[in-house]
Motif scaffolding. Structure first.
Motif, PDB file in Angstrom:
ATOM      1  N   ASP A 113       0.943  -1.125  -0.034  1.00 56.16           N
ATOM      2  CA  ASP A 113       0.175  -0.016   0.062  1.00 56.16           C
ATOM      3  C   ASP A 113       0.890   1.309   0.058  1.00 56.16           C
ATOM      4  OD1 ASP A 113      -1.852   2.035   0.648  1.00 56.16           O
ATOM      5  OD2 ASP A 113      -2.795   0.755   1.698  1.00 56.16           O
ATOM      6  N   GLU A 114       1.103   1.897  -1.263  1.00 53.75           N
ATOM      7  CA  GLU A 114       1.718   2.852  -1.231  1.00 53.75           C
ATOM      8  C   GLU A 114       1.541   4.000  -0.447  1.00 53.75           C
ATOM      9  OE1 GLU A 114       2.747   6.956  -2.560  1.00 53.75           O
ATOM     10  OE2 GLU A 114       0.936   6.109  -2.898  1.00 53.75           O
ATOM     11  N   LYS A 115       0.113   4.156  -0.244  1.00 55.91           N
ATOM     12  CA  LYS A 115      -0.402   5.522   0.501  1.00 55.91           C
ATOM     13  C   LYS A 115       0.135   5.295   2.059  1.00 55.91           C
ATOM     14  CE  LYS A 115      -4.705   7.851   1.031  1.00 55.91           C
ATOM     15  NZ  LYS A 115      -6.254   7.834   0.817  1.00 55.91           N
ATOM     16  N   ASP A 165     -10.037   5.583   6.716  1.00 56.12           N
ATOM     17  CA  ASP A 165     -10.024   5.110   5.093  1.00 56.12           C
ATOM     18  C   ASP A 165      -9.095   3.583   5.114  1.00 56.12           C
ATOM     19  OD1 ASP A 165     -11.102   7.090   4.082  1.00 56.12           O
ATOM     20  OD2 ASP A 165      -9.340   8.349   4.146  1.00 56.12           O
ATOM     21  N   PHE A 166      -8.493   3.082   6.030  1.00 59.00           N
ATOM     22  CA  PHE A 166      -7.789   1.882   5.891  1.00 59.00           C
ATOM     23  C   PHE A 166      -8.367   0.788   6.845  1.00 59.00           C
ATOM     24  CE2 PHE A 166      -4.970   5.761   5.413  1.00 59.00           C
ATOM     25  CZ  PHE A 166      -4.129   5.319   4.354  1.00 59.00           C
ATOM     26  N   TYR A 167      -7.933  -0.427   6.132  1.00 58.49           N
ATOM     27  CA  TYR A 167      -7.880  -1.604   6.920  1.00 58.49           C
ATOM     28  C   TYR A 167      -7.000  -1.833   7.693  1.00 58.49           C
ATOM     29  CZ  TYR A 167      -8.927  -6.545   7.719  1.00 58.49           C
ATOM     30  OH  TYR A 167      -9.138  -7.902   8.590  1.00 58.49           O
ATOM     31  N   THR A 168      -6.823  -1.735   8.949  1.00 59.87           N
ATOM     32  CA  THR A 168      -5.860  -1.532   9.902  1.00 59.87           C
ATOM     33  C   THR A 168      -4.884  -2.725   9.899  1.00 59.87           C
ATOM     34  OG1 THR A 168      -6.915  -2.023  11.981  1.00 59.87           O
ATOM     35  CG2 THR A 168      -6.792   0.252  11.231  1.00 59.87           C
ATOM     36  N   PRO A 169      -5.395  -3.881   9.841  1.00 62.81           N
ATOM     37  CA  PRO A 169      -4.451  -5.036   9.682  1.00 62.81           C
ATOM     38  C   PRO A 169      -3.365  -4.964   8.613  1.00 62.81           C
ATOM     39  CG  PRO A 169      -6.614  -5.856  10.458  1.00 62.81           C
ATOM     40  CD  PRO A 169      -6.561  -4.438   9.878  1.00 62.81           C
ATOM     41  N   TRP A 213      -4.051   4.950   8.960  1.00 57.87           N
ATOM     42  CA  TRP A 213      -3.030   4.418   8.363  1.00 57.87           C
ATOM     43  C   TRP A 213      -1.793   3.636   9.542  1.00 57.87           C
ATOM     44  CZ3 TRP A 213       1.768   6.121   9.862  1.00 57.87           C
ATOM     45  CH2 TRP A 213       1.835   7.451  10.388  1.00 57.87           C
ATOM     46  N   ALA A 214      -1.830   4.280  10.818  1.00 51.13           N
ATOM     47  CA  ALA A 214      -1.081   3.976  11.918  1.00 51.13           C
ATOM     48  C   ALA A 214      -1.704   2.859  12.587  1.00 51.13           C
ATOM     49  CB  ALA A 214      -0.798   5.205  12.732  1.00 51.13           C
ATOM     50  N   GLY A 215      -2.811   2.486  12.401  1.00 51.76           N
ATOM     51  CA  GLY A 215      -3.557   1.212  13.042  1.00 51.76           C
ATOM     52  C   GLY A 215      -4.697   1.499  14.175  1.00 51.76           C
ATOM     53  N   ALA A 216      -4.902   2.902  14.546  1.00 49.23           N
ATOM     54  CA  ALA A 216      -6.070   3.375  15.336  1.00 49.23           C
ATOM     55  C   ALA A 216      -7.251   2.956  14.594  1.00 49.23           C
ATOM     56  CB  ALA A 216      -5.773   4.735  15.729  1.00 49.23           C
ATOM     57  N   PHE A 217      -8.178   2.489  15.520  1.00 51.72           N
ATOM     58  CA  PHE A 217      -9.561   2.146  15.138  1.00 51.72           C
ATOM     59  C   PHE A 217     -10.600   2.264  16.049  1.00 51.72           C
ATOM     60  CE2 PHE A 217      -8.336  -1.467  17.843  1.00 51.72           C
ATOM     61  CZ  PHE A 217      -9.383  -1.846  18.336  1.00 51.72           C
ATOM     62  N   GLY A 218     -11.929   2.081  15.480  1.00 48.65           N
ATOM     63  CA  GLY A 218     -12.923   2.383  16.355  1.00 48.65           C
ATOM     64  C   GLY A 218     -13.582   3.890  16.259  1.00 48.65           C
ATOM     65  N   GLN A 219     -14.717   4.023  17.027  1.00 50.10           N
ATOM     66  CA  GLN A 219     -15.371   5.274  17.184  1.00 50.10           C
ATOM     67  C   GLN A 219     -14.513   6.507  17.739  1.00 50.10           C
ATOM     68  OE1 GLN A 219     -19.514   5.570  17.466  1.00 50.10           O
ATOM     69  NE2 GLN A 219     -19.905   3.516  17.052  1.00 50.10           N
ATOM     70  N   THR A 220     -13.726   5.958  18.638  1.00 47.24           N
ATOM     71  CA  THR A 220     -12.722   6.925  19.485  1.00 47.24           C
ATOM     72  C   THR A 220     -11.233   6.426  19.237  1.00 47.24           C
ATOM     73  OG1 THR A 220     -13.023   5.693  21.465  1.00 47.24           O
ATOM     74  CG2 THR A 220     -14.358   7.664  21.134  1.00 47.24           C
ATOM     75  N   GLN A 221     -11.000   5.854  18.024  1.00 41.66           N
ATOM     76  CA  GLN A 221      -9.785   5.473  17.651  1.00 41.66           C
ATOM     77  C   GLN A 221      -8.544   5.352  18.646  1.00 41.66           C
ATOM     78  OE1 GLN A 221      -8.830   6.269  13.799  1.00 41.66           O
ATOM     79  NE2 GLN A 221     -10.484   5.160  14.170  1.00 41.66           N
ATOM     80  N   PHE A 222      -8.690   4.130  19.192  1.00 44.39           N
ATOM     81  CA  PHE A 222      -7.844   3.293  20.055  1.00 44.39           C
ATOM     82  C   PHE A 222      -6.656   2.662  19.220  1.00 44.39           C
ATOM     83  CE2 PHE A 222      -9.467   3.085  24.527  1.00 44.39           C
ATOM     84  CZ  PHE A 222      -9.820   4.122  24.463  1.00 44.39           C
ATOM     85  N   MET A 223      -5.404   2.946  19.697  1.00 46.74           N
ATOM     86  CA  MET A 223      -4.294   1.944  19.324  1.00 46.74           C
ATOM     87  C   MET A 223      -4.655   0.606  19.677  1.00 46.74           C
ATOM     88  SD  MET A 223      -2.434   3.095  16.819  1.00 46.74           S
ATOM     89  CE  MET A 223      -1.110   1.970  16.902  1.00 46.74           C
TER      90      MET A 223
END
Length: 400
Positions: A62-64, A136-140, A182-192
Motif C-alpha cells: 500500500d503505497e499510500k 480509510d484503511f483496513y488497519t491489519p 494508516w497507523a493502526g488506530a480504530f473504532g469510534q474513538t480511535q484506540f491503538m
C-alpha cells in the motif's frame, strides 16, 4: 509530532511524538513473504489460524500507507484552519443533538468514571465525527505494510498488528471491522491496539469491548482513558484569559503556578473577573502573541495525551464547551485570512471545479488534488501559492 489529516488521524498515547517511520522502500513483490511470516508469528502468539488468515491473507503493498508514514504534511496547518475545520457549526449541532440522544449512556459513563460527559462527547466528535468516519484503511493490512517496511518502528507496528489480531481472535471486534488510520488506530474513538488492551471496557454488558459498533463501549473506554490520564471533574480544563499590556512573564505548558499567582501577574478572566485559588495552571498562547491566551490545568494535559497536540486538546476543549451551551473563545485568531468549515471546504471544491481548476468530486476533504487546484487558483489571482483552503481564495472564487 502531530500529522493532521482530515478525519482526523489519531495515534493515542502509545504513538506520542516522533512517529514518522524512517522506512526502507517496500517492494510490492516482497511483501507477501513478509506477511506470511507475520501470520506465523501471530499464530504462535495465540491468534487463531482462521482469524490470522482472514485478516492477513490478501494484504498487498500500500503505497499510500508508506507515504503517509514517511512524509511531512505539505504545509503546517495554522491553528485557525485546524479549529475552523474541527469545531464547525455542523459538528456543534450534531454534538448537541447526540448529547440528548445518548443522554442516559453519557450520564452513566460520567458517573462511573468521573469524566465530564461533554468532554467524552467532544472526543467522539473530533475522532470520528461521532462514529460517521472511522478511517480509510483496513488497519491489519496497514500495520502489515508498516511492519514489513523495516526501519526503527517496524517492531512497534508488528506488535500492534499482533495485538489487533488478538482482539479479533478474542471475539471483541469482527475481523472485517478494523477500519481506521494508516497507523493502526480504530473504532469510534480511535484506540491503538495496545491502548485498547489496557483501557477498553465493555459498558453495554454484552461481553465484548466493541469500540467499532458499540457507542456505550466507545464512550466509556474514552472516559476510562481520560481518567487514567489524570482527568478530574473537580477542575476545569482551563480558562481563556486576558493578559496585561506588555506581558512578558512566564509562559508554556511546563511553567505551572497557582491561579492566585497568575492573578498577581496581572492576568484576569476575560470578563475582568479575578483569578483565585490554588489550582495549578500554565499559560499558553497557541497562536502566538496577539492571539487567544489560556490558563490550562492538568485536565488539558489529559486531553493532550489522547493525541499529543496542543491544537487537538484545544479543539476538544472548545467543542465540549459549545455542545454544553458555553460560548466560543472571545479573542479572535490573529489572521485576516481565516480557515474554512467543512461545508465551506466542500463549496470551495465546487467553486474550483467551476472555475476550471479541477479537484474531483467535492467532499470537504482537502487532499493533494484539492491543494493543487488551490495553488493554480492562487497563481491565477496573483496570490502567494500555498495550497491552503482559506477564506481569501474562497471569496475570490465566489464563496460567501
Amino acid at each position: 509530532m502531530f500529522t493532521w489529516i482530515p478525519g482526523p488521524l489519531s495515534k493515542r498515547a502509545t504513538l506520542a511524538g516522533g512517529l514518522l517511520l524512517a522506512a526502507a522502500p517496500v517492494e510490492a513483490a516482497s511483501i507477501g513473504a513478509c506477511v506470511s511470516g507475520l501470520k506465523k508469528q501471530a499464530i504462535e502468539a495465540g491468534v487463531s489460524a482462521d482469524v490470522a488468515g482472514r485478516m492477513l491473507d490478501g494484504a498487498t503493498f500500500d503505497e499510500k500507507v508508506i507515504r503517509f508514514s514517511g512524509s511531512q504534511p505539505e504545509y503546517e496547518t495554522p491553528i485557525w484552519d485546524y479549529m475552523a475545520f474541527l469545531v464547525d457549526p455542523e459538528r456543534i449541532e450534531d454534538g448537541k443533538r447526540l448529547l440528548k440522544e445518548h443522554d442516559r449512556t453519557l450520564r452513566s459513563v460520567e458517573k462511573r468514571y468521573s469524566v465530564d460527559r461533554h468532554v467524552v462527547l467532544a472526543v467522539w466528535g473530533i475522532e470520528s465525527d461521532f462514529g460517521q468516519f472511522q478511517g480509510d484503511f483496513y488497519t491489519p493490512h496497514a500495520l502489515a505494510n508498516l511492519a514489513c517496511a523495516g526501519g526503527r518502528r517496524a517492531g512497534y507496528f508488528k506488535d500492534e498488528l499482533i495485538k489487533t489480531l488478538k482482539i479479533a481472535s478474542a471475539g471483541h471486534v469482527h475481523p472485517e471491522a478494523f477500519r481506521g488510520s494508516w497507523a493502526g488506530a480504530f473504532g469510534q474513538t480511535q484506540f491503538m491496539p495496545t491502548t485498547y488492551l489496557r483501557l477498553a471496557v465493555d459498558h453495554d454488558g454484552d461481553g465484548h469491548k466493541d469500540l467499532v459498533n458499540s457507542v456505550p463501549d466507545a464512550l466509556a473506554s474514552t472516559a476510562n482513558f481520560l481518567k487514567d490520564a489524570g482527568w478530574s471533574n473537580a477542575r476545569a480544563w482551563g480558562h481563556e484569559v486576558r493578559l496585561p499590556k506588555g506581558y512578558n512573564g512566564p509562559e508554556g505548558r511546563t511553567k505551572r503556578a497557582p491561579l492566585s499567582t497568575w492573578a498577581k501577574r496581572g492576568i484576569t478572566r476575560m470578563d475582568g473577573g479575578k483569578l483565585s485559588g490554588g489550582e495549578a495552571a500554565a499559560l499558553i498562547q497557541p497562536a502566538g502573541k496577539g492571539g487567544p491566551a489560556f490558563l490550562v490545568t492538568r485536565n488539558f494535559e489529559a486531553l493532550r495525551s489522547y493525541n499529543v497536540s496542543t491544537s487537538y486538546a484545544l479543539a476538544i476543549s472548545l467543542l465540549s464547551e459549545l455542545v454544553s451551551g458555553g460560548e466560543p473563545f472571545k479573542t479572535p485568531w490573529p489572521t485576516d485570512n481565516p480557515g474554512l468549515s467543512r461545508a465551506q471546504r466542500k463549496e470551495l471544491q465546487h467553486l474550483l471545479n467551476k472555475a476550471g481548476f479541477p479537484v474531483g468530486e467535492p467532499d470537504g476533504k482537502v487532499g493533494p488534488a484539492t491543494r493543487e487546484g488551490i495553488k493554480k487558483a492562487e497563481a491565477h489571482f496573483g496570490l502567494p501559492v500555498t495550497g491552503r483552503p482559506a477564506y481569501g481564495i474562497y471569496t475570490l472564487l465566489g464563496g460567501s
